[in-house]
Design a protein around this motif. Structure first.
Motif, short mmCIF file in Angstrom:
data_model
loop_
_atom_site.label_atom_id
_atom_site.label_comp_id
_atom_site.label_asym_id
_atom_site.label_seq_id
_atom_site.Cartn_x
_atom_site.Cartn_y
_atom_site.Cartn_z
N LEU A 1 -1.09 4.98 1.00
CA LEU A 1 0.13 4.86 0.20
C LEU A 1 -0.20 4.07 -1.08
CD1 LEU A 1 3.22 5.54 0.57
CD2 LEU A 1 3.49 3.16 1.31
N ASP B 1 1.30 3.01 -5.35
CA ASP B 1 2.50 2.90 -6.19
C ASP B 1 2.49 3.85 -7.38
OD1 ASP B 1 0.62 1.75 -7.85
OD2 ASP B 1 1.42 -0.28 -7.70
N ARG C 1 -0.32 9.54 -0.75
CA ARG C 1 1.00 9.79 -1.34
C ARG C 1 1.59 8.51 -1.90
NH1 ARG C 1 2.03 13.04 3.75
NH2 ARG C 1 1.71 15.21 3.15
N THR C 2 2.49 8.69 -2.87
CA THR C 2 3.36 7.59 -3.30
C THR C 2 4.55 7.54 -2.35
OG1 THR C 2 4.70 9.00 -4.72
CG2 THR C 2 2.71 8.02 -5.70
N PRO C 3 5.32 6.44 -2.36
CA PRO C 3 6.52 6.41 -1.51
C PRO C 3 7.48 7.57 -1.81
CG PRO C 3 5.99 4.20 -2.25
CD PRO C 3 5.05 5.13 -2.97
N ALA D 1 5.98 10.65 -0.26
CA ALA D 1 6.13 10.59 1.19
C ALA D 1 7.56 10.93 1.60
CB ALA D 1 5.75 9.20 1.70
N ARG D 2 8.52 10.41 0.82
CA ARG D 2 9.93 10.68 1.13
C ARG D 2 10.25 12.15 0.95
NH1 ARG D 2 15.16 8.03 -2.04
NH2 ARG D 2 16.73 8.57 -0.43
N LEU E 1 6.26 9.43 10.24
CA LEU E 1 6.53 8.25 9.40
C LEU E 1 7.50 7.27 10.06
CD1 LEU E 1 6.72 9.92 5.88
CD2 LEU E 1 4.92 8.42 6.77
N MET F 1 8.86 1.62 1.95
CA MET F 1 8.85 3.03 2.37
C MET F 1 9.49 3.20 3.74
SD MET F 1 5.70 5.55 3.39
CE MET F 1 5.61 4.66 4.96
N ARG F 2 9.16 2.32 4.68
CA ARG F 2 9.74 2.42 6.04
C ARG F 2 11.26 2.32 5.98
NH1 ARG F 2 7.99 1.69 10.99
NH2 ARG F 2 9.69 0.20 11.34
N THR G 1 13.24 3.09 3.53
CA THR G 1 13.78 4.32 2.94
C THR G 1 13.75 5.47 3.93
OG1 THR G 1 13.05 3.63 0.74
CG2 THR G 1 13.55 5.96 1.04
N ILE G 2 12.62 5.63 4.62
CA ILE G 2 12.47 6.74 5.57
C ILE G 2 13.48 6.60 6.71
CG2 ILE G 2 10.93 7.74 7.31
CD1 ILE G 2 10.18 8.56 4.52
#
Length: 817
Positions: free
Chosen positions: A88, A90, A121-123, A126-127, A140, A156-157, A159-160
């Motif tokens: 991951l 930025d 991936r970026t966040p 990934a999203r 994820l 990221m966590r 957001t996911i």
């Protein structure tokens, strides 16, 4: 050596240091199960952290993190598991530097031969990928930081997880469908002889799906026993990885004993039973959880509209519909009435279960748990109401199964029927069987429920179907052991002495009709009399006939056919006549049919075999679908040695499966006025695959086999050598016995062996070399097992003496071994 010591020993971040420490950990006998998986994950974390730190420093990349996802993210790293990693970042790093950073991490992993599932991936990326791919989103949900920018991973966590919860009404039905499709492909883990511990229904994938449901905050899985079930499945997979040295999830037959030993279990059956119990726990939790998810999502979509229609914000209570005393339906489930008092009403458990099955509704898990906690035990013997509710439950058909499983999951079945514990999740090694023993018994009751109109006592039929294999798991013949257990359980359930005796007889003889019909000469009065003596009464015969069909249909598709049904029906008619007072006459030699006589005359005239093939008429099976009964092959040949093995060998060469065979001789006068014997062989055959061969080809090969120009043994050996054997469980050796009191007209030799091309040919050769005459043969094949009965006499046409019969059995067994 502890996991801390392992980490200390592996301070060298190079592949060799990690590999050595990993090998020591996996070889350490004292550490296994969750501690070893956690230690392996921690060891891998330390190694990857060192790789990441060195790579980030060398490439100058900042604002990046290494993230473990999936099973690695959960810290459940099995010996041969993939490493699921996400790099991951930025988005600020140079693309070349980022690629170099990834290479410095991925290549050392590949160099060790470890399987790697990786992404960069970026966040935001990934999203977006998670939104497009449900499987990525599930991985994820278990994301865990290994090294680098912890804040980046935490954001990221968050957001996911927020996306997962916000989109639950859309994503959860998709996950449910994904699980159903996988179950359709892979089957039920708890019933498979070679289960996939991960992909089959009730396996590790389903356990992971339950974690995802819990993370959605829509519903939570039943937690009782679920963690232990996951541990059992993971431990079995660990042992499988270590014994095979491969990243496999399929528990193949040939590896089960080794895996059982690695886990400290007695044998492969103990392993399978433990795995089945774990899978059943996961499957039950899956059923309950998805039912709750659907209920909650349905309520969320309906209640706002109801409130708007009613003009207020007041909550709408679900309607409660009475089903039975103390039992109601609410929101699509069976629950207890507010006035119910389970602590005072011992029949309530069975009444609620019967009401649920009859209404084809699920019984609430909370209700079952409550009943398991507070319900009073039934008095022994049971009151009449309890017995009637049990019969009602068993007679509900397919709806019985989920209700029974709900009671079994909470231990209520073994409380009601203590001997059930012995068959609970017990595997059946015969591939003919679709189910474990306990599920087979319930399925037999389900099948029997559709046959209750054929019998005068449907209650006895249903209970006998439930108990007919209850003796499995005890030493010796399960029918003999089962009779004793069934007698005790039937008395416990509250049947009177007469009914207890009938149920015990049905359990003791539940295989009698099908085994006699397919393996004995029904024209022999001794055969029919022996069945009549065992059964005793016409009403018991009626029940046994229905039980035989229910048992076979609940076993699997190979256990019942129109052909077997017709043989059993014929036997039942003959036995019923004896029970009605008729005395069967000693059979006289049957007159050949017009066609048989024509073939015999032609064989006598030419001195060679004459054949005729006839496809028999189709008849309807239990589902009303047409089913071919088979093909009748008639052979007439002047009497001479070697006819049976030659004919059987030719059929094997042409890939014809023999279902039944009848051999007899007829006397025909020659032109010189003397009588000559002509053998008539009537075979019922079916093509193994493809179309049937032409009669002319069969006749040509039979002529060559009889004159010695066709070496059948060599041809069969060549064909067998051309198809290498599948790996699997080694078949037990063949067993040849003399059936006691089988017939007054002949000696009955029974052969039990692994079915194989040419088996009947080899048996025929052994009998031929032993200088006996085969009066008739009865062939029965179930799955990989053949059970064949041969009625033989000496050269004088009389049954063999006891000593000679035993010698013959030994000679045939040696020939097959």
């Amino acid at each position: 050596m502890t996991s801390t010591e392992v980490t200390t020993d592996s301070e060298d971040s190079g592949p060799s240091g990690y590999a050595a420490a990993r090998l020591r950990l996996l070889q350490e006998k004292a550490q296994s199960g969750p501690p070893r998986r956690a230690a392996l994950a921690s060891l891998t974390d330390d190694w990857l952290t060192a790789l990441f730190t060195a790579a980030a420093e060398a490439t100058g990349v900042r604002g990046a993190a290494l993230v473990a996802v999936g099973g690695y993210g959960r810290g459940e790293l099995s010996p041969r598991s993939d490493l699921d990693l996400l790099l991951l970042h930025d988005g600020n790093a140079d693309a070349g530097a980022l690629a170099s950073l990834a290479d410095r991490i991925w290549y050392p992993v590949w160099d060790l031969g470890l399987a790697l599932d990786h992404s960069v991936r970026t966040p935001a990326e990934a999203r977006k990928t998670a939104d497009e791919d449900l499987k990525v989103q599930l991985g994820l949900l278990d994301a865990r930081p290994v090294a680098g920018d912890l804040g980046l991973v935490a954001a990221m966590r968050t957001t996911i997880l927020a996306d997962w919860r916000n989109l639950a009404p859309k994503r959860l039905p998709a996950l449910d469908e994904l699980c159903r499709e996988r179950a359709e492909r892979q089957g039920e883990l708890q019933f498979l002889l070679e289960p996939d511990l991960k992909e089959a229904r009730g396996g590790l994938r389903d356990a992971t799906a339950l974690r995802a449901v819990a993370a959605s905050w829509v519903a939570d899985a039943p937690r009782e026993g679920l963690a232990e079930a996951r541990r059992v499945l993971l431990d079995a997979r660990d042992a499988l990885h270590l014994t095979t040295g491969r990243a496999t999830d399929r528990l193949a037959l040939q590896e089960q004993d080794q895996v059982a030993t690695a886990l400290g279990l007695l044998d492969a059956d103990a392993l399978l039973r433990q795995v089945y119990e774990a899978a059943r726990t996961v499957s039950y939790a899956t059923d309950v959880t998805w039912r709750e998810v659907n209920r909650v999502l349905r309520a969320r979509s309906v209640r706002p509209r109801l409130r708007a229609m009613l003009g207020g914000g007041k909550a709408v209570a679900p309607e409660r519909t009475p089903l039975a005393d103390g039992v109601v339906e609410a929101d699509g489930e069976v629950v207890l009435a507010r006035t119910a008092r389970p602590e005072r009403d011992p029949v309530l458990v069975l009444r609620a279960a019967a009401a649920a099955a009859q209404s084809e509704l699920p019984i609430s898990r909370h209700v079952v748990r409550h009943l398991a906690t507070v319900a009073r035990p039934l008095p022994v013997p049971w009151p009449a109401e309890a017995r009637e509710e049990l019969v009602t439950l068993l007679g509900a058909g397919e709806a019985t199964v989920p209700v029974w499983e709900a009671l079994e999951a909470e231990g209520l079945i073994t409380r009601l029927l203590p001997d059930w514990e012995r068959v609970h999740c017990r595997p059946q090694r015969n591939p003919v069987h679709t189910w474990t023993v306990d599920r087979h018994l319930v399925e037999a009751a389900v099948r029997a429920s559709s046959l209750t109109r054929r019998v005068g006592r449907p209650d006895l039929l249903l209970v006998a179907a439930l108990l007919h294999d209850i003796g499995k798991g005890w030493p010796g013949d399960h029918s003999v052991a089962g009779e004793v257990i069934a007698r005790d359980l039937a008395a416990r359930i509250g049947f009177d002495q007469h009914d207890v005796g009938v149920i015990a007889t049905l359990v003791r003889h539940h295989l009698l009709l099908v085994e006699t019909a397919t393996r004995r000469d029904l024209d022999d009065p001794a055969t029919v009399r022996s069945v009549a003596t065992a059964v005793g009464t016409t009403s018991t015969l009626e029940l046994l006939h229905a039980l035989t069909e229910a048992d076979a249909l609940a076993t699997g598709p190979a256990a019942w056919s129109t052909w077997r049904a017709s043989l059993v029906t014929d036997l039942v008619k003959r036995v019923a006549a004896v029970l009605a007072g008729e005395t069967p006459d000693e059979p006289e030699p049957a007159e050949p049919s017009a066609e048989q006589e024509r073939l015999a005359i032609e064989a006598l005239r030419t001195g060679e075999p004459v054949l005729a093939l006839h496809a028999q008429a189709e008849s309807a099976n239990g589902d009303g679908e047409p089913e071919p009964v088979g093909v009748e092959l008639l052979i007439a040949v002047p009497d001479r040695p070697g006819v049976l093995p030659a004919a059987a060998g030719v059929l094997a060469l042409h890939r014809l499966t023999v279902r039944a065979a009848d051999l007899r001789a007829v006397e025909l006068p020659t032109e010189l006025g003397e009588c000559v014997d002509v053998l008539l062989l009537s075979w019922r055959v079916a093509a193994e695959y493809g179309s049937l061969p032409q009669a002319t080809r069969l006749r040509a090969d039979l002529v060559r086999a009889l004159d010695g120009s066709l070496d059948i043994q060599a041809r069969l050996a060549e064909r067998e050598a051309a198809y290498p054997r599948r790996r699997g469980v080694k078949a037990p050796p063949p067993r040849v016995t003399v059936a006691p009191a089988g017939s007054r007209l002949a000696t009955v030799i029974e052969v039990r062996a692994q079915d194989a091309p040419g088996l009947l040919h080899r048996i025929g050769r052994a009998l031929e070399q032993s200088a006996v005459r085969v009066r008739s043969a009865h062939v029965s094949t179930l799955g990989a097992n053949a059970v064949d009965a041969f009625y033989v006499t000496g050269a004088d046409g009389e049954p063999l003496g006891d000593v000679r019969a035993a010698e013959l059995a030994g000679e045939v067994q040696r020939a097959l071994s």
